[in-house]
Design a protein around this motif. Sequence first.
Motif, PDB file in Angstrom:
ATOM      1  N   ARG A  50       7.092  14.211 -11.257  1.00 44.79           N
ATOM      2  CA  ARG A  50       6.473  13.110 -10.508  1.00 44.79           C
ATOM      3  C   ARG A  50       5.126  12.692 -11.074  1.00 44.79           C
ATOM      4  O   ARG A  50       4.315  12.111 -10.370  1.00 44.79           O
ATOM      5  CB  ARG A  50       6.301  13.531  -9.039  1.00 44.79           C
ATOM      6  CG  ARG A  50       7.590  13.899  -8.343  1.00 44.79           C
ATOM      7  CD  ARG A  50       7.362  14.368  -6.909  1.00 44.79           C
ATOM      8  NE  ARG A  50       6.554  15.581  -6.837  1.00 44.79           N
ATOM      9  CZ  ARG A  50       7.022  16.805  -7.104  1.00 44.79           C
ATOM     10  NH1 ARG A  50       8.282  16.967  -7.473  1.00 44.79           N
ATOM     11  NH2 ARG A  50       6.237  17.857  -7.022  1.00 44.79           N
ATOM     12  N   GLN A  89      14.575   2.782 -14.784  1.00 43.86           N
ATOM     13  CA  GLN A  89      14.434   3.970 -13.948  1.00 43.86           C
ATOM     14  C   GLN A  89      15.452   5.037 -14.329  1.00 43.86           C
ATOM     15  O   GLN A  89      15.153   6.240 -14.284  1.00 43.86           O
ATOM     16  CB  GLN A  89      14.575   3.608 -12.458  1.00 43.86           C
ATOM     17  CG  GLN A  89      13.386   2.844 -11.876  1.00 43.86           C
ATOM     18  CD  GLN A  89      12.163   3.731 -11.657  1.00 43.86           C
ATOM     19  OE1 GLN A  89      12.070   4.840 -12.168  1.00 43.86           O
ATOM     20  NE2 GLN A  89      11.216   3.241 -10.887  1.00 43.86           N
ATOM     21  N   GLU A  93      14.597   8.856 -15.446  1.00 43.75           N
ATOM     22  CA  GLU A  93      15.216  10.041 -14.836  1.00 43.75           C
ATOM     23  C   GLU A  93      15.920  10.905 -15.886  1.00 43.75           C
ATOM     24  O   GLU A  93      15.933  12.132 -15.777  1.00 43.75           O
ATOM     25  CB  GLU A  93      16.222   9.613 -13.758  1.00 43.75           C
ATOM     26  CG  GLU A  93      15.571   9.006 -12.522  1.00 43.75           C
ATOM     27  CD  GLU A  93      14.574   9.949 -11.873  1.00 43.75           C
ATOM     28  OE1 GLU A  93      14.856  11.167 -11.796  1.00 43.75           O
ATOM     29  OE2 GLU A  93      13.501   9.471 -11.456  1.00 43.75           O
ATOM     30  N   THR A 167       3.503   9.054  -6.560  1.00 42.48           N
ATOM     31  CA  THR A 167       4.912   9.471  -6.520  1.00 42.48           C
ATOM     32  C   THR A 167       5.823   8.295  -6.193  1.00 42.48           C
ATOM     33  O   THR A 167       6.813   8.044  -6.892  1.00 42.48           O
ATOM     34  CB  THR A 167       5.109  10.590  -5.487  1.00 42.48           C
ATOM     35  OG1 THR A 167       4.294  11.709  -5.834  1.00 42.48           O
ATOM     36  CG2 THR A 167       6.567  11.024  -5.428  1.00 42.48           C
ATOM     37  N   GLU A 168       5.493   7.558  -5.141  1.00 43.98           N
ATOM     38  CA  GLU A 168       6.317   6.410  -4.758  1.00 43.98           C
ATOM     39  C   GLU A 168       6.219   5.286  -5.787  1.00 43.98           C
ATOM     40  O   GLU A 168       7.202   4.577  -6.051  1.00 43.98           O
ATOM     41  CB  GLU A 168       5.905   5.874  -3.384  1.00 43.98           C
ATOM     42  CG  GLU A 168       6.186   6.806  -2.209  1.00 43.98           C
ATOM     43  CD  GLU A 168       5.100   7.857  -2.031  1.00 43.98           C
ATOM     44  OE1 GLU A 168       5.447   9.035  -1.791  1.00 43.98           O
ATOM     45  OE2 GLU A 168       3.902   7.500  -2.155  1.00 43.98           O
ATOM     46  N   ASN A 171       8.730   5.326  -8.487  1.00 43.45           N
ATOM     47  CA  ASN A 171      10.135   5.243  -8.093  1.00 43.45           C
ATOM     48  C   ASN A 171      10.508   3.933  -7.416  1.00 43.45           C
ATOM     49  O   ASN A 171      11.514   3.869  -6.696  1.00 43.45           O
ATOM     50  CB  ASN A 171      10.469   6.417  -7.160  1.00 43.45           C
ATOM     51  CG  ASN A 171      10.462   7.743  -7.893  1.00 43.45           C
ATOM     52  OD1 ASN A 171      11.319   8.015  -8.715  1.00 43.45           O
ATOM     53  ND2 ASN A 171       9.473   8.568  -7.598  1.00 43.45           N
TER      54      ASN A 171
END
Length: 473
Positions: A50, A89, A93, A167-168, A171
């Motif tokens: 993160r 994204q 990941e 963190t948000e 994402n």
Amino acid sequence: MVVGDASLDIDTLVIGAGPGGYVAAIRAAQLGQKVLIVDKSELGGVCLNRGCIPSKALISAAHQYENALHAEFFGVSVGDVKVDFTKTQEFKESVVKKMTSGVSALLKGNKVEIFNGECMFINQNEARVFNDHESPRYRFKNCIIATGSRPIELKVFPFGGRILSSTEALNLPEVPKSMIVIGGGYIGAELGQMYSKFGTKVTIIEGMDTVLPGFDKDMTSLVAKNMKKTNIEIFTGAKAESAEQTDKDVTVKFSVNGESKEVTAEYLLVTVGRRPNTDGELGLDLIEVEMDERGFVKVDHQGRTNHKHIFAIGDIVAGPALAHKASYEGKVAAEAISGMPSVVDYKCIPAVVFTDPECASVGYSEQQAKDKGHKVKTGKFSYAANGRAVSLNGAEGFVKIVADEESGLVLGAQIVGIEASNLIAELGLAIEMGATLEDIALTIHAHPTLGELVAEAAEVVLGHPIHTMAPRR
């Protein structure tokens, strides 16, 4: 599953599997210790999952997009350039998964026992680890605490809805049209600039008089200049006061030099620092580990707390919250447990920010060297005079070296420009090994490379540069 409440014996308990904890566990195991590592979340900690790694993956993607948009500079036509942020994204990941899988393999390969769950001290030599399925109790000879940190949450800007922590922000399902960033430090600058490259209208609100406070202003001015090129609006010396959000946007009220202002955007990202994870149910108060008023654990030069067999490393001890600092401290702690004379020495820990251009520093700044009593001499060499930098369309920036005037010892360096994060390593090694300016200047650097910038900067300080005019003295 442990029957009854019997304790299992281990040599070293490591709490936290971030870049400090997992490195400490591997080094301890290499030295013959029986090691258990415990983490309630993913292996690799915040950095791999993160923080450092996912952010750099997105920053790399943003650079690729920007390069494609301006490929005509090189005579290359790429047509209509678009961003599929879902795939971006997915790329991020995939990078995270590859790195965390690697950590898992390394731990298992070094015969480190892994427990996914919480840890709670029972006393100074025992701890219980637990999850939904089991709760074994361990008796340890030594312990390394590496529980890391979390984003600071301000009372007036609570996380949730359209108010994001880092963190948000990493994402988001799509590129937002607009974003406000409170805090222009390394996290806010990196993420704000990354989204601006993807097309987001970004507003940065920073309390200090420059973005990236702590770096030399001649470095940060180049970053601010590039930020403005991608339509980032920067307010420095500003005080954020309140936020009001709806289901579509968030409005922030702030002031600059007493003048009230407000701005509205789709999201608000709050990046005002990180808080050590020393509270909660771990039980540091129960075993009376000494901490300061900010919650940082007090340690000595080997990472020992007030209990000689309990160590603390990384973001929960004083100093910058850097992954490589935590890893370094983890090695020292593991070696100290094995009786080695290892001690921490922070003079060569580099600081790097992956903005555009990148900023990197190691050792002393010019002022710090003077404050330490050195009579210093310095020199800069510009990226604009380096053939490789120009061919990469990266002519902005410089390498600056700080040296002791009498001995020529390299005391510090600051770099701003492309690949600064990689170039700084040579200068860190120079400081660590006690190298002089002549040692660097006499080292043949391949041509044409960015590495030549370092040698050329050393020659500037020595007073006999080849590819720039010697400064008047």
